[in-house]
Design an enzyme around this catalytic site. Structure first.
Site, mmCIF file in Angstrom:
data_model
loop_
_atom_site.group_PDB
_atom_site.id
_atom_site.type_symbol
_atom_site.label_atom_id
_atom_site.label_comp_id
_atom_site.label_asym_id
_atom_site.label_seq_id
_atom_site.Cartn_x
_atom_site.Cartn_y
_atom_site.Cartn_z
ATOM 1 N N GLU A 164 -0.701 -10.812 25.238
ATOM 2 C CA GLU A 164 -2.123 -11.061 25.499
ATOM 3 C C GLU A 164 -2.663 -10.167 26.612
ATOM 4 O OE1 GLU A 164 -2.539 -15.274 26.293
ATOM 5 O OE2 GLU A 164 -1.192 -15.760 24.634
ATOM 6 N N LYS A 348 -0.068 -26.776 29.169
ATOM 7 C CA LYS A 348 -0.322 -27.038 27.747
ATOM 8 C C LYS A 348 0.131 -28.466 27.453
ATOM 9 C CE LYS A 348 0.682 -22.327 26.018
ATOM 10 N NZ LYS A 348 1.823 -21.419 25.700
#
Ligand code: PGA
Ligand code: ZN
Length: 443
Positions: A164, A348
């Site tokens: 990313e 997360k």
């Protein structure tokens, strides 16, 4: 109180099965949808899949659905939805394993999220406010969004090893403007990629970022700098990199990182193999050359040693974020705090499996003076739970992919709505709130 809990199999943004959970109460029905990663850490809570190759290549989630309907629903029946910890503890106890592999973390997390939504609604307050109460956080604030605009690693069909490349508009005055800046640079980037690499290089990867056929991180970073400058946001937008290095790390030879791991056509050249020291120098070079906000998972998920080295060397300047290294797991986070392995946490919910444990993880990070980046998964749904989560926890930073594709924008659009709501309350009764801006990292 809870009457019943029901689950069903739905599809996520990659077209793979996932779970939607409905919590039925006397006051109505409240639901949640569960995300799913691709570059998952081996220390994550267990995502239960059927393994029945005759359906969805084995990726079905009917067992997890059954676990919600037949095992979780009866034990939660009659419980008050506003006792999040008791409900989460009950599911953990029923599961009985260390990694939630009996019921499936995907089953448990869906229930945990839907229960929080039910409680907020019954109390008549927005979800972010309810989460701030659960976390004991009085600093409600809008996060700096981190837009993943170039996709590599496991999320794209190119040779780029790092997963990313993100835009971090820390210098924007508020969330709405941060989203506009990100969107404008995203569109400029598309034009630049088209000019340099051709129209077919502008297709997008799993998180809505472009996936041009680049092979080196420098090419991607140069593209981002050019797009930022072209849009006039020099000094306002920084760049962040999630290497997701576990994907190209060889745990058997912990010093071996293969930056050409996606090249299947030829034997890998010696140049593509790096030991930890070489990879560390690469990061230091990148930091010198580009306006970097953070590195995430710069080394493999059990390479504590090289993580500690990079944190000691450049951790006073930027965030070094642990994702696969920590897996939102309080035990691993405590170890990393004690050993100064990294200085920030990626958060997360489905990595650990309940909202209560997620809040505990965020609190550990906060008390240690760490940064805490709330995150989506590469497989997502239209559920925008994490938008409320990041505001309620006040961590000041979120990543939800590019400003493109609706499963990514669901979160960003929800944040704009929350900001509008908070502005209105501010005008009406002076309640202060802030946009994290430059404060999102504490160095
Ligand atoms: P994943 O990737 O959802 O595929 O695990 C996201 C990340 O590594 O941050
Ligand atoms: Zn990551």
């Amino acid at each position: 109180s809870i009457q019943s809990v029901k689950a069903r199999e739905i599809l996520d943004s990659r077209g793979n099965p996932t779970i939607e959970v409905e919590v039925w109460t006397n006051e109505g029905m409240f639901s949640a949808k569960v995300p799913s990663g691709a570059s998952t850490g081996i220390h994550e809570a267990y995502e239960l899949r059927d393994g029945d190759k005759s359906r969805y290549f084995g990726f079905g989630v009917l067992k997890a659905v059954c676990n919600v309907n037949n095992l979780i629903s009866p034990i939660l029946k009659g419980m008050r939805v506003d006792n999040q910890k008791a409900i989460d503890d009950k599911m953990i106890e029923l599961d009985g394993t260390k990694n939630k592999s009996k019921l499936g973390a995907n089953a448990i997390v869906g229930v945990s999220m839907a229960v929080a939504r039910a409680a907020a609604s019954i109390k008549g307050i927005p979800l972010y406010r309810y989460i701030s109460e659960l976390a004991g956080n009085s600093n409600i604030r809008l996060p700096v969004p981190c837009f993943n605009v170039i996709n590599g690693g496991k999320h794209a069909g190119n040779r780029l090893p790092f997963q990313e490349f993100m835009l971090v508009p820390h210098g924007a005055p508020n969330f709405k403007e941060a989203l506009r800046y990100g969107s404008e640079v995203y569109h400029s980037l598309k034009e630049i990629i088209k000019e340099r690499y051709g129209i077919d290089a502008t297709n997008v990867g799993d998180e809505g970022g472009f996936a041009p056929s680049l092979s080196s991180p420098d090419e991607a970073l140069t593209l981002l700098v050019d797009a930022i400058n072209h849009s006039g946001y020099e000094g306002v937008i920084k760049i962040a990199v999630d290497s997701a290095a576990s994907e190209f790390w060889n745990p058997k030879d912990s010093q071996s990182y293969d930056l050409d791991f996606k090249n299947t056509s030829s034997s890998h050249s010696i140049n593509s193999l790096n030991n930890g020291e070489q990879l560390l120098s690469k990061y230091v070079e990148i930091l010198k050359k580009y306006p970097i906000a953070f590195f995430e998972d710069p080394f493999g998920e059990d390479d504590w040693e090289n993580h500690s080295k990079i944190t000691a060397e450049i951790g006073m300047k930027i965030q070094i974020i642990g994702d696969d290294l920590l897996c939102t797991n309080p035990e691993r986070i405590k170890k990393a705090i004690a050993e100064k392995t990294v200085n920030s946490l990626l958060l997360k919910i489905n990595q650990i499996g309940t909202l209560t444990e997620t809040i505990e993880a965020a609190k550990l990070a906060k008390d240690a003076g760490w940064g805490c980046l709330v995150s989506h998964r590469s497989g997502e749904t239209d559920d925008h739970f994490i938008a409320d989560l990041v505001v309620g926890l006040g961590t000041g930073e979120i990543k939800s992919g590019a400003p493109c594709r609706f499963e990514r924008l669901a979160k960003y659009n929800r944040l704009m709505k929350i900001e509008e709501e908070l502005e209105k309350a501010h005008r009406a009764n002076g309640n202060l709130f802030e946009f994290a801006g430059d404060d999102f990292y504490h160095f």
